[in-house]
Design a protein around this motif. Structure first.
Motif, PDB file in Angstrom:
ATOM      1  N   ARG A  68     -53.357 -20.954  23.925  1.00 15.92           N
ATOM      2  CA  ARG A  68     -54.070 -22.152  24.378  1.00 15.92           C
ATOM      3  C   ARG A  68     -54.936 -21.854  25.593  1.00 15.92           C
ATOM      4  NH1 ARG A  68     -54.490 -26.937  21.644  1.00 15.92           N
ATOM      5  NH2 ARG A  68     -54.428 -27.954  23.641  1.00 15.92           N
ATOM      6  N   GLY A  69     -54.468 -20.969  26.474  1.00 16.33           N
ATOM      7  CA  GLY A  69     -55.275 -20.561  27.621  1.00 16.33           C
ATOM      8  C   GLY A  69     -56.551 -19.893  27.168  1.00 16.33           C
ATOM      9  N   THR A  70     -56.435 -19.024  26.167  1.00  8.98           N
ATOM     10  CA  THR A  70     -57.619 -18.356  25.618  1.00  8.98           C
ATOM     11  C   THR A  70     -58.565 -19.369  24.982  1.00  8.98           C
ATOM     12  OG1 THR A  70     -56.351 -16.343  25.222  1.00  8.98           O
ATOM     13  CG2 THR A  70     -58.400 -16.594  23.991  1.00  8.98           C
ATOM     14  N   GLN A  71     -58.021 -20.313  24.225  1.00  7.52           N
ATOM     15  CA  GLN A  71     -58.850 -21.351  23.624  1.00  7.52           C
ATOM     16  C   GLN A  71     -59.572 -22.167  24.696  1.00  7.52           C
ATOM     17  OE1 GLN A  71     -55.824 -23.368  21.362  1.00  7.52           O
ATOM     18  NE2 GLN A  71     -56.251 -22.187  19.501  1.00  7.52           N
ATOM     19  N   PHE A  72     -58.858 -22.471  25.763  1.00  5.95           N
ATOM     20  CA  PHE A  72     -59.467 -23.215  26.871  1.00  5.95           C
ATOM     21  C   PHE A  72     -60.612 -22.427  27.484  1.00  5.95           C
ATOM     22  CE2 PHE A  72     -59.901 -23.897  31.415  1.00  5.95           C
ATOM     23  CZ  PHE A  72     -60.178 -25.242  31.452  1.00  5.95           C
ATOM     24  N   ARG A  73     -60.404 -21.137  27.738  1.00  5.78           N
ATOM     25  CA  ARG A  73     -61.447 -20.312  28.351  1.00  5.78           C
ATOM     26  C   ARG A  73     -62.670 -20.206  27.456  1.00  5.78           C
ATOM     27  NH1 ARG A  73     -56.757 -17.820  29.963  1.00  5.78           N
ATOM     28  NH2 ARG A  73     -56.795 -16.231  28.326  1.00  5.78           N
ATOM     29  N   ILE A  74     -62.459 -20.070  26.165  1.00  6.19           N
ATOM     30  CA  ILE A  74     -63.588 -20.022  25.219  1.00  6.19           C
ATOM     31  C   ILE A  74     -64.370 -21.326  25.288  1.00  6.19           C
ATOM     32  CG2 ILE A  74     -64.204 -19.975  22.763  1.00  6.19           C
ATOM     33  CD1 ILE A  74     -61.791 -18.006  22.417  1.00  6.19           C
ATOM     34  N   TRP A  75     -63.665 -22.453  25.248  1.00  4.28           N
ATOM     35  CA  TRP A  75     -64.304 -23.770  25.303  1.00  4.28           C
ATOM     36  C   TRP A  75     -65.052 -23.958  26.623  1.00  4.28           C
ATOM     37  CZ3 TRP A  75     -63.405 -27.693  28.806  1.00  4.28           C
ATOM     38  CH2 TRP A  75     -64.031 -28.909  28.518  1.00  4.28           C
ATOM     39  N   ALA A  76     -64.389 -23.683  27.741  1.00  9.28           N
ATOM     40  CA  ALA A  76     -64.991 -23.912  29.059  1.00  9.28           C
ATOM     41  C   ALA A  76     -66.201 -23.009  29.276  1.00  9.28           C
ATOM     42  CB  ALA A  76     -63.943 -23.681  30.154  1.00  9.28           C
ATOM     43  N   THR A  77     -66.089 -21.750  28.892  1.00 13.75           N
ATOM     44  CA  THR A  77     -67.188 -20.808  29.069  1.00 13.75           C
ATOM     45  C   THR A  77     -68.391 -21.206  28.233  1.00 13.75           C
ATOM     46  OG1 THR A  77     -65.628 -19.053  29.594  1.00 13.75           O
ATOM     47  CG2 THR A  77     -67.841 -18.376  28.927  1.00 13.75           C
ATOM     48  N   LYS A  78     -68.154 -21.672  27.005  1.00 13.97           N
ATOM     49  CA  LYS A  78     -69.255 -22.112  26.145  1.00 13.97           C
ATOM     50  C   LYS A  78     -70.013 -23.265  26.793  1.00 13.97           C
ATOM     51  CE  LYS A  78     -70.352 -24.339  21.767  1.00 13.97           C
ATOM     52  NZ  LYS A  78     -71.300 -25.240  22.417  1.00 13.97           N
ATOM     53  N   HIS A  79     -69.271 -24.245  27.292  1.00 14.47           N
ATOM     54  CA  HIS A  79     -69.924 -25.408  27.903  1.00 14.47           C
ATOM     55  C   HIS A  79     -70.645 -25.032  29.192  1.00 14.47           C
ATOM     56  CE1 HIS A  79     -68.742 -28.546  25.137  1.00 14.47           C
ATOM     57  NE2 HIS A  79     -67.604 -27.892  24.999  1.00 14.47           N
ATOM     58  N   LEU A  80     -70.057 -24.171  29.994  1.00 15.06           N
ATOM     59  CA  LEU A  80     -70.718 -23.728  31.212  1.00 15.06           C
ATOM     60  C   LEU A  80     -71.982 -22.937  30.889  1.00 15.06           C
ATOM     61  CD1 LEU A  80     -70.799 -23.427  34.267  1.00 15.06           C
ATOM     62  CD2 LEU A  80     -69.304 -21.431  34.028  1.00 15.06           C
ATOM     63  N   LYS A  81     -71.884 -22.053  29.904  1.00 14.94           N
ATOM     64  CA  LYS A  81     -73.041 -21.254  29.497  1.00 14.94           C
ATOM     65  C   LYS A  81     -74.164 -22.152  28.970  1.00 14.94           C
ATOM     66  CE  LYS A  81     -74.305 -17.421  26.478  1.00 14.94           C
ATOM     67  NZ  LYS A  81     -73.828 -16.496  25.444  1.00 14.94           N
ATOM     68  N   ASP A  82     -73.819 -23.123  28.116  1.00 17.21           N
ATOM     69  CA  ASP A  82     -74.821 -24.063  27.603  1.00 17.21           C
ATOM     70  C   ASP A  82     -75.514 -24.793  28.747  1.00 17.21           C
ATOM     71  OD1 ASP A  82     -74.171 -23.358  25.022  1.00 17.21           O
ATOM     72  OD2 ASP A  82     -73.012 -25.171  24.600  1.00 17.21           O
ATOM     73  N   TYR A  83     -74.726 -25.238  29.711  1.00 18.57           N
ATOM     74  CA  TYR A  83     -75.284 -25.968  30.844  1.00 18.57           C
ATOM     75  C   TYR A  83     -76.232 -25.077  31.653  1.00 18.57           C
ATOM     76  CZ  TYR A  83     -75.649 -28.612  35.157  1.00 18.57           C
ATOM     77  OH  TYR A  83     -76.131 -29.281  36.233  1.00 18.57           O
ATOM     78  N   LEU A  84     -75.824 -23.848  31.903  1.00 23.00           N
ATOM     79  CA  LEU A  84     -76.662 -22.938  32.700  1.00 23.00           C
ATOM     80  C   LEU A  84     -77.949 -22.571  31.985  1.00 23.00           C
ATOM     81  CD1 LEU A  84     -73.908 -20.651  34.192  1.00 23.00           C
ATOM     82  CD2 LEU A  84     -75.265 -22.346  35.396  1.00 23.00           C
ATOM     83  N   ILE A  85     -77.877 -22.368  30.669  1.00 28.09           N
ATOM     84  CA  ILE A  85     -79.064 -22.002  29.910  1.00 28.09           C
ATOM     85  C   ILE A  85     -80.020 -23.182  29.765  1.00 28.09           C
ATOM     86  CG2 ILE A  85     -79.882 -21.324  27.607  1.00 28.09           C
ATOM     87  CD1 ILE A  85     -77.353 -19.525  27.435  1.00 28.09           C
ATOM     88  N   GLN A  86     -79.477 -24.339  29.442  1.00 26.72           N
ATOM     89  CA  GLN A  86     -80.315 -25.516  29.235  1.00 26.72           C
ATOM     90  C   GLN A  86     -80.760 -26.153  30.549  1.00 26.72           C
ATOM     91  OE1 GLN A  86     -78.181 -28.169  26.641  1.00 26.72           O
ATOM     92  NE2 GLN A  86     -77.972 -26.632  25.035  1.00 26.72           N
ATOM     93  N   GLY A  87     -79.959 -25.988  31.584  1.00 29.41           N
ATOM     94  CA  GLY A  87     -80.292 -26.526  32.902  1.00 29.41           C
ATOM     95  C   GLY A  87     -79.988 -27.996  33.083  1.00 29.41           C
ATOM     96  N   TYR A  88     -79.292 -28.606  32.123  1.00 36.27           N
ATOM     97  CA  TYR A  88     -78.934 -30.002  32.248  1.00 36.27           C
ATOM     98  C   TYR A  88     -77.745 -30.297  31.325  1.00 36.27           C
ATOM     99  CZ  TYR A  88     -81.471 -30.435  27.836  1.00 36.27           C
ATOM    100  OH  TYR A  88     -81.902 -30.267  26.559  1.00 36.27           O
ATOM    101  N   ALA A  89     -77.148 -31.470  31.516  1.00 38.95           N
ATOM    102  CA  ALA A  89     -76.047 -31.906  30.659  1.00 38.95           C
ATOM    103  C   ALA A  89     -76.382 -33.278  30.107  1.00 38.95           C
ATOM    104  CB  ALA A  89     -74.750 -31.960  31.463  1.00 38.95           C
ATOM    105  N   ILE A  90     -75.952 -33.533  28.883  1.00 37.53           N
ATOM    106  CA  ILE A  90     -76.166 -34.827  28.245  1.00 37.53           C
ATOM    107  C   ILE A  90     -74.821 -35.457  27.976  1.00 37.53           C
ATOM    108  CG2 ILE A  90     -76.995 -36.014  26.186  1.00 37.53           C
ATOM    109  CD1 ILE A  90     -79.098 -33.819  25.886  1.00 37.53           C
ATOM    110  N   ASN A  91     -74.662 -36.703  28.417  1.00 27.19           N
ATOM    111  CA  ASN A  91     -73.461 -37.460  28.111  1.00 27.19           C
ATOM    112  C   ASN A  91     -73.699 -38.157  26.784  1.00 27.19           C
ATOM    113  OD1 ASN A  91     -71.293 -39.166  27.894  1.00 27.19           O
ATOM    114  ND2 ASN A  91     -71.440 -39.945  29.972  1.00 27.19           N
ATOM    115  N   GLU A  92     -73.125 -37.624  25.720  1.00 27.65           N
ATOM    116  CA  GLU A  92     -73.385 -38.134  24.370  1.00 27.65           C
ATOM    117  C   GLU A  92     -72.719 -39.477  24.120  1.00 27.65           C
ATOM    118  OE1 GLU A  92     -72.314 -34.970  21.741  1.00 27.65           O
ATOM    119  OE2 GLU A  92     -73.935 -33.695  22.433  1.00 27.65           O
ATOM    120  N   LYS A  93     -71.815 -39.893  24.975  1.00 26.15           N
ATOM    121  CA  LYS A  93     -71.161 -41.198  24.816  1.00 26.15           C
ATOM    122  C   LYS A  93     -72.045 -42.275  25.382  1.00 26.15           C
ATOM    123  CE  LYS A  93     -66.518 -39.400  24.771  1.00 26.15           C
ATOM    124  NZ  LYS A  93     -65.210 -39.418  25.363  1.00 26.15           N
TER     125      LYS A  93
END
Length: 93
Positions: A68-93
Motif C-alpha cells: 500500500r505504501g508503494t501504491q501511495f507513492r505511485i499515486w502521489a508522484t503521478k499527481h505531483l508530476k502532472d501538477y509540475l508539468i502542467q503548472g496548474y491543478a483542476i478541481n474536477e468536483k
C-alpha cells in the motif's frame, strides 16, 4: 494511517517520532486533537485522539515499505508530476 498503509501502529509511531526529531515537520502544525466518544464495553468513554494532517500522511507514505505504501507513492508522484508539468491543478468536483 496504519490501515491505509497496511503497517502496524508502532511502525507508524516510529516514523512520526523520526519526522519530528529530524525537523522535517513541526508537531504543532501537523497534529490536532479531537474528542471522540466511543463505546467500550457498557460504557461510553470520551478520549482525545490525535489526528495528523496531509503533510504527515504524505511524509509517512514516502517512508513505509508495504504494498500500500508503494501504491501511495505511485499515486502521489503521478499527481505531483502532472501538477509540475502542467503548472496548474483542476478541481474536477
Amino acid at each position: 494511517m496504519s490501515e491505509l498503509l497496511e503497517k502496524n501502529v508502532r511502525t507508524i509511531n516510529e516514523h512520526v517520532k523520526t519526522i519530528y526529531r529530524t525537523g522535517e515537520l513541526v508537531k504543532n502544525s501537523t497534529i490536532r486533537k479531537f474528542r471522540i466518544v466511543r463505546k467500550e464495553g457498557k460504557h461510553h468513554v470520551s478520549r482525545e485522539i490525535e489526528h495528523y494532517n496531509l503533510d504527515m500522511i504524505i511524509s509517512i507514505g514516502y517512508r513505509v515499505n508495504s504494498v500500500r505504501g508503494t501504491q501511495f507513492r505511485i499515486w502521489a508522484t503521478k499527481h505531483l508530476k502532472d501538477y509540475l508539468i502542467q503548472g496548474y491543478a483542476i478541481n474536477e468536483k
